[in-house]
Design a protein around this motif. Sequence first.
Motif, PDB file in Angstrom:
ATOM      1  N   TRP A  38       0.828  -1.197   0.000  1.00 23.02           N
ATOM      2  CA  TRP A  38       0.000   0.000   0.000  1.00 23.02           C
ATOM      3  C   TRP A  38       0.865   1.251   0.000  1.00 23.02           C
ATOM      4  CZ3 TRP A  38      -0.681   3.954   3.604  1.00 23.02           C
ATOM      5  CH2 TRP A  38      -1.763   4.783   3.358  1.00 23.02           C
ATOM      6  N   LYS A  39       1.943   1.250   0.783  1.00 27.45           N
ATOM      7  CA  LYS A  39       2.839   2.409   0.823  1.00 27.45           C
ATOM      8  C   LYS A  39       3.544   2.618  -0.506  1.00 27.45           C
ATOM      9  CE  LYS A  39       3.874   2.458   5.740  1.00 27.45           C
ATOM     10  NZ  LYS A  39       4.906   2.301   6.764  1.00 27.45           N
ATOM     11  N   GLN A  40       3.947   1.543  -1.157  1.00 25.94           N
ATOM     12  CA  GLN A  40       4.641   1.663  -2.427  1.00 25.94           C
ATOM     13  C   GLN A  40       3.716   2.193  -3.512  1.00 25.94           C
ATOM     14  OE1 GLN A  40       6.161  -2.268  -3.072  1.00 25.94           O
ATOM     15  NE2 GLN A  40       7.954  -1.960  -1.778  1.00 25.94           N
ATOM     16  N   GLN A  41       2.465   1.804  -3.494  1.00 28.82           N
ATOM     17  CA  GLN A  41       1.528   2.223  -4.519  1.00 28.82           C
ATOM     18  C   GLN A  41       0.797   3.515  -4.146  1.00 28.82           C
ATOM     19  OE1 GLN A  41      -1.032  -1.132  -4.881  1.00 28.82           O
ATOM     20  NE2 GLN A  41       0.409  -2.290  -6.133  1.00 28.82           N
ATOM     21  N   GLY A  42       1.073   4.046  -2.977  1.00 26.06           N
ATOM     22  CA  GLY A  42       0.343   5.214  -2.485  1.00 26.06           C
ATOM     23  C   GLY A  42       0.473   6.430  -3.371  1.00 26.06           C
ATOM     24  N   ALA A  43       1.672   6.772  -3.812  1.00 26.90           N
ATOM     25  CA  ALA A  43       1.876   7.958  -4.635  1.00 26.90           C
ATOM     26  C   ALA A  43       1.157   7.821  -5.972  1.00 26.90           C
ATOM     27  CB  ALA A  43       3.374   8.190  -4.846  1.00 26.90           C
ATOM     28  N   ARG A  47      -1.777  10.348  -7.358  1.00 29.11           N
ATOM     29  CA  ARG A  47      -1.687  11.001  -8.661  1.00 29.11           C
ATOM     30  C   ARG A  47      -2.931  10.714  -9.502  1.00 29.11           C
ATOM     31  NH1 ARG A  47       3.472   9.559  -8.598  1.00 29.11           N
ATOM     32  NH2 ARG A  47       4.756  11.300  -8.033  1.00 29.11           N
ATOM     33  N   ALA A  48      -3.369   9.466  -9.486  1.00 25.11           N
ATOM     34  CA  ALA A  48      -4.555   9.080 -10.253  1.00 25.11           C
ATOM     35  C   ALA A  48      -5.805   9.774  -9.719  1.00 25.11           C
ATOM     36  CB  ALA A  48      -4.729   7.568 -10.213  1.00 25.11           C
ATOM     37  N   ALA A  49      -5.820  10.093  -8.429  1.00 23.74           N
ATOM     38  CA  ALA A  49      -6.971  10.760  -7.832  1.00 23.74           C
ATOM     39  C   ALA A  49      -6.949  12.266  -8.066  1.00 23.74           C
ATOM     40  CB  ALA A  49      -7.024  10.468  -6.341  1.00 23.74           C
ATOM     41  N   GLU A  60       4.220  11.774   1.516  1.00 26.78           N
ATOM     42  CA  GLU A  60       5.372  10.876   1.666  1.00 26.78           C
ATOM     43  C   GLU A  60       6.188  11.213   2.905  1.00 26.78           C
ATOM     44  OE1 GLU A  60       7.225  11.398  -2.135  1.00 26.78           O
ATOM     45  OE2 GLU A  60       6.190   9.670  -3.011  1.00 26.78           O
ATOM     46  N   LYS A  61       6.207  12.491   3.291  1.00 25.71           N
ATOM     47  CA  LYS A  61       6.943  12.898   4.488  1.00 25.71           C
ATOM     48  C   LYS A  61       6.171  12.597   5.761  1.00 25.71           C
ATOM     49  CE  LYS A  61       7.722  17.197   3.689  1.00 25.71           C
ATOM     50  NZ  LYS A  61       8.196  18.573   3.759  1.00 25.71           N
ATOM     51  N   GLY A  62       4.925  12.226   5.640  1.00 22.31           N
ATOM     52  CA  GLY A  62       4.125  11.917   6.817  1.00 22.31           C
ATOM     53  C   GLY A  62       3.219  13.057   7.239  1.00 22.31           C
ATOM     54  N   GLY A  63       3.150  14.118   6.457  1.00 21.16           N
ATOM     55  CA  GLY A  63       2.233  15.206   6.748  1.00 21.16           C
ATOM     56  C   GLY A  63       2.769  16.243   7.709  1.00 21.16           C
ATOM     57  N   GLU A  64       3.974  16.067   8.219  1.00 21.66           N
ATOM     58  CA  GLU A  64       4.527  17.031   9.154  1.00 21.66           C
ATOM     59  C   GLU A  64       5.332  18.083   8.406  1.00 21.66           C
ATOM     60  OE1 GLU A  64       6.584  15.309  12.403  1.00 21.66           O
ATOM     61  OE2 GLU A  64       5.075  13.762  12.697  1.00 21.66           O
ATOM     62  N   LYS A  65       5.221  19.323   8.863  1.00 20.70           N
ATOM     63  CA  LYS A  65       5.950  20.416   8.226  1.00 20.70           C
ATOM     64  C   LYS A  65       7.359  20.488   8.795  1.00 20.70           C
ATOM     65  CE  LYS A  65       1.988  23.171   7.052  1.00 20.70           C
ATOM     66  NZ  LYS A  65       1.434  24.508   6.975  1.00 20.70           N
ATOM     67  N   ASP A  66       8.291  20.891   7.939  1.00 23.94           N
ATOM     68  CA  ASP A  66       9.665  21.092   8.391  1.00 23.94           C
ATOM     69  C   ASP A  66      10.217  22.344   7.723  1.00 23.94           C
ATOM     70  OD1 ASP A  66      10.037  20.244   5.808  1.00 23.94           O
ATOM     71  OD2 ASP A  66      11.198  18.471   6.301  1.00 23.94           O
ATOM     72  N   ILE A  67      11.494  22.562   7.796  1.00 26.61           N
ATOM     73  CA  ILE A  67      12.119  23.782   7.302  1.00 26.61           C
ATOM     74  C   ILE A  67      11.956  23.939   5.792  1.00 26.61           C
ATOM     75  CG2 ILE A  67      14.405  22.786   6.959  1.00 26.61           C
ATOM     76  CD1 ILE A  67      13.729  26.260   8.388  1.00 26.61           C
TER      77      ILE A  67
END
Length: 81
Positions: A38-43, A47-49, A60-67
């Motif tokens: 599921w993780k491998q096909q997630g992107a 994209r298809a959606a 892919e980063k997990g939704g957390e913001k960084d610098i």
Amino acid sequence: MDSRFSEDYDPASDVQLELAETGDWDEALEAYRDRQKWKQQGAARLRAAGFTDAQIRQWEKGGEKDIDDVRWSGAGEKREW
């Protein structure tokens, strides 16, 4: 208690080991493989959606913001916030 200190005492006789069922292990392994797939096909699914590349990178980063997510304004520009 005296029987445990005798010469012919076998501690293995006090413990009864229960063998784990292999069905639980097989189910856990299958669930782990499904999550990896599921993780491998997630992107590709995102994209298809119709999600943008920026949204996919954020997922892919997990939704957390960084610098890297901070957009600095230049001289004379308005701030985002």
